[in-house]
Write an enzyme that holds these catalytic residues in place. Structure first.
Site, PDB file in Angstrom:
ATOM      1  N   HIS A  17      38.507  81.855  37.128  1.00 54.78           N
ATOM      2  CA  HIS A  17      38.830  81.257  36.106  1.00 54.78           C
ATOM      3  C   HIS A  17      39.095  82.041  34.817  1.00 54.78           C
ATOM      4  CE1 HIS A  17      35.194  80.839  34.067  1.00 54.78           C
ATOM      5  NE2 HIS A  17      34.620  80.288  34.986  1.00 54.78           N
ATOM      6  N   CYS A 125      14.166  75.769  38.465  1.00 56.05           N
ATOM      7  CA  CYS A 125      15.596  74.977  38.400  1.00 56.05           C
ATOM      8  C   CYS A 125      16.238  75.435  39.704  1.00 56.05           C
ATOM      9  CB  CYS A 125      16.549  75.252  37.083  1.00 56.05           C
ATOM     10  SG  CYS A 125      18.059  74.762  37.470  1.00 56.05           S
ATOM     11  N   CYS A 128      19.850  77.265  39.007  1.00 53.75           N
ATOM     12  CA  CYS A 128      19.665  78.826  38.299  1.00 53.75           C
ATOM     13  C   CYS A 128      18.907  79.642  39.403  1.00 53.75           C
ATOM     14  CB  CYS A 128      18.872  78.653  37.188  1.00 53.75           C
ATOM     15  SG  CYS A 128      19.702  77.781  35.893  1.00 53.75           S
ATOM     16  N   CYS A 142      16.763  71.992  32.064  1.00 51.77           N
ATOM     17  CA  CYS A 142      17.406  73.184  32.177  1.00 51.77           C
ATOM     18  C   CYS A 142      18.413  73.258  31.237  1.00 51.77           C
ATOM     19  CB  CYS A 142      17.845  73.537  33.533  1.00 51.77           C
ATOM     20  SG  CYS A 142      19.134  74.901  33.701  1.00 51.77           S
ATOM     21  N   HIS A 145      21.831  73.501  33.256  1.00 51.73           N
ATOM     22  CA  HIS A 145      22.349  72.478  34.291  1.00 51.73           C
ATOM     23  C   HIS A 145      21.808  71.027  33.852  1.00 51.73           C
ATOM     24  CE1 HIS A 145      22.437  75.949  36.907  1.00 51.73           C
ATOM     25  NE2 HIS A 145      23.345  75.567  37.587  1.00 51.73           N
TER      26      HIS A 145
HETATM   27  N1  MSP Z   1      26.888  86.731  39.535  1.00 50.44           N
HETATM   28  C1  MSP Z   1      26.515  86.578  38.121  1.00 50.44           C
HETATM   29  C2  MSP Z   1      26.514  87.694  37.537  1.00 50.44           C
HETATM   30  C3  MSP Z   1      25.880  89.152  38.210  1.00 50.44           C
HETATM   31  S1  MSP Z   1      26.303  90.577  37.719  1.00 50.44           S
HETATM   32  C4  MSP Z   1      25.331  91.534  38.192  1.00 50.44           C
HETATM   33  C5  MSP Z   1      27.244  85.569  37.304  1.00 50.44           C
HETATM   34  N2  MSP Z   1      28.456  85.311  37.750  1.00 50.44           N
HETATM   35  S2  MSP Z   1      29.488  84.320  37.056  1.00 50.44           S
HETATM   36  O1  MSP Z   1      30.634  84.106  38.150  1.00 50.44           O
HETATM   37  O2  MSP Z   1      28.782  83.294  36.719  1.00 50.44           O
HETATM   38  O3  MSP Z   1      30.052  85.317  35.954  1.00 50.44           O
HETATM   39  C6  MSP Z   1      29.620  85.161  34.682  1.00 50.44           C
HETATM   40  C7  MSP Z   1      30.668  85.863  33.969  1.00 50.44           C
HETATM   41  O4  MSP Z   1      32.073  85.436  33.818  1.00 50.44           O
HETATM   42  C8  MSP Z   1      30.400  85.877  32.184  1.00 50.44           C
HETATM   43  O5  MSP Z   1      29.256  86.799  31.971  1.00 50.44           O
HETATM   44  C9  MSP Z   1      31.590  86.316  31.880  1.00 50.44           C
HETATM   45  O6  MSP Z   1      32.028  87.663  32.308  1.00 50.44           O
HETATM   46  C10 MSP Z   1      32.419  85.634  32.618  1.00 50.44           C
HETATM   47  N3  MSP Z   1      32.634  83.981  32.132  1.00 50.44           N
HETATM   48  C11 MSP Z   1      32.739  83.041  32.908  1.00 50.44           C
HETATM   49  N4  MSP Z   1      32.998  81.840  31.775  1.00 50.44           N
HETATM   50  C12 MSP Z   1      33.327  82.183  30.808  1.00 50.44           C
HETATM   51  C13 MSP Z   1      33.911  81.811  29.421  1.00 50.44           C
HETATM   52  N5  MSP Z   1      33.892  80.587  29.476  1.00 50.44           N
HETATM   53  N6  MSP Z   1      34.271  82.685  28.519  1.00 50.44           N
HETATM   54  C14 MSP Z   1      34.053  84.149  28.537  1.00 50.44           C
HETATM   55  N7  MSP Z   1      33.521  84.927  29.753  1.00 50.44           N
HETATM   56  C15 MSP Z   1      33.100  83.820  31.022  1.00 50.44           C
HETATM   57  O7  MSP Z   1      26.907  85.215  36.296  1.00 50.44           O
END
Ligand code: MSP
Length: 513
Positions: A17, A125, A128, A142, A145
């Site tokens: 996304h 959780c 998480c 949490c 969540h």
């Molecule tokens: N799998 C873990 C990360 C492991 S890294 C060793 C994870 N994945 S995630 O799919 O949830 O991705 C999180 C990341 O996606 C955020 O840190 C950011 O880079 C990006 N974002 C997800 N939603 C976002 C927004 N709404 N706005 C900006 N960035 C966002 O966590």
């Protein structure tokens, strides 16, 4: 000197996304920028494929977990390919090379005494996959969540994170821009005021199967974060690989949601392994959609492919970098995107470019004229170009993308005013002003060459179009940025090319607004 840029590896429980696309575009722009400086650059992204969330998503999709992770991981990769993301390596945590590194590290840290077996009861959780302390909860729920955690007690393996608390504090104090921007450094420092607990790094197989087995106890799999964070090393063929020797330490890019694992678990893991800490942890804020967090359940997820197909890839990249101040939250809306496209791109830059080339065709048959001795206003243009470039080159690597672009757009404004005050259409009427007209046109075209060069990391496709219409072809592409940014490299006599408008205006129907 080399640079290693990473994005988080994204969970395959959800499709790509806007938020994922933002971090990936920022990393891509930084990678392109450093390559243009002539710095050896490596850029890694990938997918995080183990853990409970992924297992649940596979079950919900009715697919065997391996098929499911293959499918969603490929979707991420395709999305980045379609968006022309210039990653050098795409890592998956289900790859044997990664699994091997995780097991090797676990065995080593265990043998060194930093992993021990113990019993722990705590608030867990499931979403998480993490234990929470009372103080971390929000009204007993949490924070992520919004569900009540369950008290569970089980035997597990623990990483002696507490042992490294003092070291971590000292490191953060010694290197003020290690975690940046500062607000996130302060957040981590505040967190470290309390005693750090050890980290539970195993999950019993009786509860969850989908993970990397602990090399010293078959009854357990590895906690997903201890597995995922190591991607940054396994992707470099740590410990023996050339890439590791050339590129570590990394510059990580993440959003604020995963600050704690990156600022606390990861450096203490590295310290225990005897690996040099990462170079920077670069933390950005969240894109809010319609006044809230983007989530599948709210149905407000913006798909990057949809967005770029509708508005154009470079337009979206520009918007990302210009609209969000790195570190702060920003609001996403199509109206804001359209406003930027129409004002900054179609109006300011697009018109400047079209007018300048249009006049060169109208008055000089599309040939770059030779500049004469510069008058005061021309000297001001050259000085403004130098200032804008110097500021841009300073702000961009400091993650101040919005500021870098705002500065460049001030220069674009200067050029638009320069057209008005030097009035080439008047000069064209006066036969004795031919030399002046040549000089003015040259200053415009040469300034546009600088703008194209600086915009390459931000809008690669549009920069290429600009370069082609300026008759530079690929020559702009063969040099490092500092070489390109030498006044006068646009050669008089060169043939300009006509081309379509760089950034068509987006017309919005009144009712759609
Ligand atoms: N799998 C873990 C990360 C492991 S890294 C060793 C994870 N994945 S995630 O799919 O949830 O991705 C999180 C990341 O996606 C955020 O840190 C950011 O880079 C990006 N974002 C997800 N939603 C976002 C927004 N709404 N706005 C900006 N960035 C966002 O966590």
């Amino acid at each position: 000197m080399s640079v290693y840029l990473t994005t988080p590896i994204y969970y395959v429980n959800a499709e790509p996304h806007l938020g994922h696309a933002y971090t990936t575009v920022v990393a891509d722009a930084l990678a392109r920028f450093h390559r243009l400086l002539g710095v050896q650059t490596r850029f890694q992204t990938g997918t995080d494929e183990h853990g409970e969330k992924v297992l649940e998503a596979a079950a919900a999709a009715g697919l065997p977990v391996k098929d499911f992770v293959d499918r969603v991981s490929a979707l991420f990769r395709q999305t980045w390919d379609e968006m022309d993301i210039s990653y050098d390596h795409f890592i998956r945590t289900t790859q044997p090379e990664h699994v091997q590194v995780v097991q090797e590290v676990l065995a080593r840290v265990h043998a060194a005494g930093d992993i021990y077996f113990g019993e722990y009861g705590g608030l867990y959780c499931y979403g998480c996959e993490a234990f929470y302390l009372e103080r971390d909860l929000v009204h007993g729920l949490c924070p992520d969540h919004r569900v009540k955690p369950t008290f569970i007690k089980e035997e597990n393996y623990f990483f002696r994170m507490s042992k490294y608390q003092g070291w971590l504090l000292d490191y953060i104090n010694d290197y003020p821009d290690w975690i940046r921007p500062e607000r996130y450094r302060n957040e981590v420092l505040a967190f470290l005021k309390e005693p750090l607990e050890d980290l539970c790094i195993s999950r019993p197989r009786s509860r969850i199967e989908w993970g990397i087995p602990l090399p010293f106890d078959e009854r357990y799999v590895t906690y997903v974060w201890f597995d995922a964070l190591l991607n940054y090393l396994s992707g470099l063929d740590y410990p023996e690989g050339e890439a590791y020797k050339n590129f570590w330490p990394a510059q990580h890019l993440i959003a604020k949601d995963i600050l704690k694992p990156h600022a606390i678990y990861w450096p203490t893991m590295l310290a225990s392994m005897g690996v040099e800490p990462f170079r920077h942890l670069n933390v950005h804020g969240y894109w809010q959609v319609a006044e809230g967090k983007m989530s599948k359940s709210l149905g407000n997820v913006v798909e990057p492919r949809w967005l770029t197909a509708r508005y154009g890839l470079d337009q979206v990249r520009y918007f990302f970098l210009r609209e969000m101040v790195f570190g702060l939250d920003a609001h996403f809306s199509e109206a804001a995107l359209i406003a930027r496209i129409n004002a900054d791109l179609a109006n300011d830059l697009g018109n400047l470019f079209a007018r300048s080339l249009g006049m060169a065709f109208k008055y000089r048959q599309g040939v770059v004229p030779p500049p004469g001795g510069p008058a005061e206003p021309d000297k001001e243009v050259t000085a403004a170009a130098r200032d804008a470039a110097a500021d841009f080159l300073r702000h961009f690597p400091a993650l101040e993308f919005s500021r870098a672009l705002a500065g460049l757009w001030e220069f674009i404004g200067t050029l638009n005013r320069y057209i008005v005050t030097s009035a080439p259409w008047e000069l064209a009427k006066a036969p004795d002003a031919a030399g002046r007209l040549d000089t003015v046109l040259y200053h415009l075209l040469e300034s546009l060459r600088w703008i194209a060069a600086l915009l390459r990391p931000v809008m690669p496709g549009s920069a290429l179009k600009m370069s082609e219409q300026l008759g530079l072809g690929l020559s702009l592409w063969d040099h490092t940025l500092p070489q390109t940014l030498t006044w006068g490299r646009l050669l008089p006599g060169g043939a300009l090319k006509k081309g379509p408008a760089l950034f068509p205006r987006i017309e919005v129907e009144e009712k759609e607004k």
